[in-house]
Design an enzyme around this catalytic site. Structure first.
Site, PDB file in Angstrom:
ATOM      1  N   TYR A  53      -6.309 -26.417 -29.210  1.00 36.88           N
ATOM      2  CA  TYR A  53      -7.738 -26.252 -29.479  1.00 36.88           C
ATOM      3  C   TYR A  53      -7.975 -26.425 -30.983  1.00 36.88           C
ATOM      4  CZ  TYR A  53      -8.206 -24.380 -24.730  1.00 36.88           C
ATOM      5  OH  TYR A  53      -8.190 -24.216 -23.366  1.00 36.88           O
ATOM      6  N   SER A 208     -14.256 -23.462 -17.677  1.00 38.16           N
ATOM      7  CA  SER A 208     -15.569 -24.099 -17.543  1.00 38.16           C
ATOM      8  C   SER A 208     -16.317 -23.511 -16.339  1.00 38.16           C
ATOM      9  CB  SER A 208     -15.427 -25.616 -17.380  1.00 38.16           C
ATOM     10  OG  SER A 208     -16.646 -26.278 -17.607  1.00 38.16           O
ATOM     11  N   PRO A 209     -16.405 -22.171 -16.273  1.00 36.90           N
ATOM     12  CA  PRO A 209     -16.957 -21.527 -15.072  1.00 36.90           C
ATOM     13  C   PRO A 209     -18.457 -21.679 -14.903  1.00 36.90           C
ATOM     14  CG  PRO A 209     -16.563 -19.887 -16.760  1.00 36.90           C
ATOM     15  CD  PRO A 209     -16.005 -21.177 -17.287  1.00 36.90           C
ATOM     16  N   LEU A 210     -19.154 -22.134 -15.943  1.00 36.87           N
ATOM     17  CA  LEU A 210     -20.608 -22.242 -15.858  1.00 36.87           C
ATOM     18  C   LEU A 210     -21.077 -23.649 -15.511  1.00 36.87           C
ATOM     19  CD1 LEU A 210     -21.554 -20.039 -18.948  1.00 36.87           C
ATOM     20  CD2 LEU A 210     -21.540 -19.376 -16.532  1.00 36.87           C
ATOM     21  N   GLY A 211     -20.177 -24.484 -15.014  1.00 40.37           N
ATOM     22  CA  GLY A 211     -20.557 -25.834 -14.636  1.00 40.37           C
ATOM     23  C   GLY A 211     -21.689 -25.837 -13.621  1.00 40.37           C
ATOM     24  N   GLY A 212     -22.753 -26.550 -13.924  1.00 42.29           N
ATOM     25  CA  GLY A 212     -23.939 -26.548 -13.073  1.00 42.29           C
ATOM     26  C   GLY A 212     -24.974 -25.543 -13.526  1.00 42.29           C
ATOM     27  N   SER A 216     -26.653 -25.173 -22.133  1.00 43.26           N
ATOM     28  CA  SER A 216     -27.419 -26.256 -22.750  1.00 43.26           C
ATOM     29  C   SER A 216     -28.525 -26.757 -21.836  1.00 43.26           C
ATOM     30  CB  SER A 216     -26.485 -27.413 -23.111  1.00 43.26           C
ATOM     31  OG  SER A 216     -25.867 -27.939 -21.948  1.00 43.26           O
TER      32      SER A 216
END
Length: 302
Positions: A53, A208-212, A216
């Site tokens: 990272y 990336s648990p907030l996909g959807g 933003s």
């Protein structure tokens, strides 16, 4: 803050994915440290990082050093904080993310990570991604050797399928404690792996648990598409007076008692908001609505 178990340790039900603090678009160091401190203030005791990272072409470990500085400068106790890092990927200049599962590389990378984190033993060390050029059992065998040497205390794997999880367990036995795969309302490719982890008692860390339900999208051009596919998350959020992201994380927690989401954050307020999801318990009716929305939304994915 609610708590769950990872490798016999009590950790916060919501962790912090520290990657956004070190890659492209990262905040300045003051805001990055404040973001980690805000998560700790909110009761977060699981911090996820990796040696890769950093900006492309830069030296490994920017995020690990940042996490170490945040813990060192925090005004409260940090003895119960579990830092999870990963090895086996790189970010050379002008190239995509690379993979290196060579056991010699992984052992050297783990020792370097421990030095950057300022610890004698890494709390949780994860194979970042299987290397198709290296037999999987050899890469996992490096984790076994690191456990035996005391360089790491717990071992996990990431970006693995169900067969690879079983193979890793065959090498590590009960010392395999976690799996970190991409999973969100929009991306359900690891549904089988989530269920396997639940059956085996392994912690499942969705990245990336907030996909959807991305932050933003609240102000960006994808707002209408977001609500078209996953409108129930926004509706329940309005009814509850919370953010759609909190509803999303609460939905993930309800998927299995072994799920430990690690949402990223680059601002203190988003770290606090995510942590608040640990105290949001969905009703049976709300859970049913969300399950239906996820099923429909995934079918609409382009």
């Amino acid at each position: 803050m609610r708590y769950r178990t990872l490798g016999g340790l009590r950790v916060s039900a919501i962790g912090l994915g520290a990657m956004p603090l070190s890659i492209e678009g990262r905040p300045d160091e003051a805001r990055a440290l404040a973001t980690i401190h805000a998560a700790l203030d909110a009761g977060v005791t699981l911090l996820d990082t990796a040696d890769s990272y950093h900006l492309p072409g830069a030296a490994p470990g920017h995020n690990e050093r940042l996490v170490a500085r945040a813990l060192a400068t925090y005004g409260g106790a940090t003895d119960d904080v579990l830092v999870a890092t990963k090895g086996g990927r790189g970010r050379p200049a002008g190239e995509d993310w690379t993979v290196n599962g060579d056991p010699r590389h992984l052992k050297a990378a783990a020792e370097a990570s421990a030095g950057r984190l300022g610890v004698e033993a890494i709390g949780l060390y994860q194979l970042h991604k299987p290397d198709p050029r290296v037999p999987f059992e050899e890469s996992v065998g490096a984790l076994r050797d690191l456990l035996d040497a005391g360089t790491i205390r717990l071992a996990g794997v990431s970006n693995t399928d169900a067969d690879q999880i079983r193979r890793a367990r065959a090498v590590l036995g009960d010392r395999l404690v976690s799996v970190q795969n991409r999973y969100s309302p929009a991306v359900g490719d690891s549904e089988r792996e989530l269920r396997l982890c639940a059956g085996l008692g392994l912690a499942f860390l969705p990245w990336s648990p907030l996909g959807g339900i991305s932050r933003s999208s609240l102000d960006g051009p994808s707002r209408q598409e977001d609500e078209r596919r996953f409108g129930a998350f926004h509706e329940i959020a309005r009814d509850r007076g919370v953010s759609p992201q909190q509803v999303c994380l609460a939905w993930l927690l309800a998927r299995s008692p072994t799920v430990l989401p690690i949402p990223g954050a680059s601002r203190p307020r988003t770290a606090r908001d995510s942590a608040g999801a640990a105290d949001l318990v969905l009703s049976a009716e709300e859970s049913e609505r969300l399950e239906g929305a996820v099923e429909r939304g995934r079918r609409l994915r382009v």
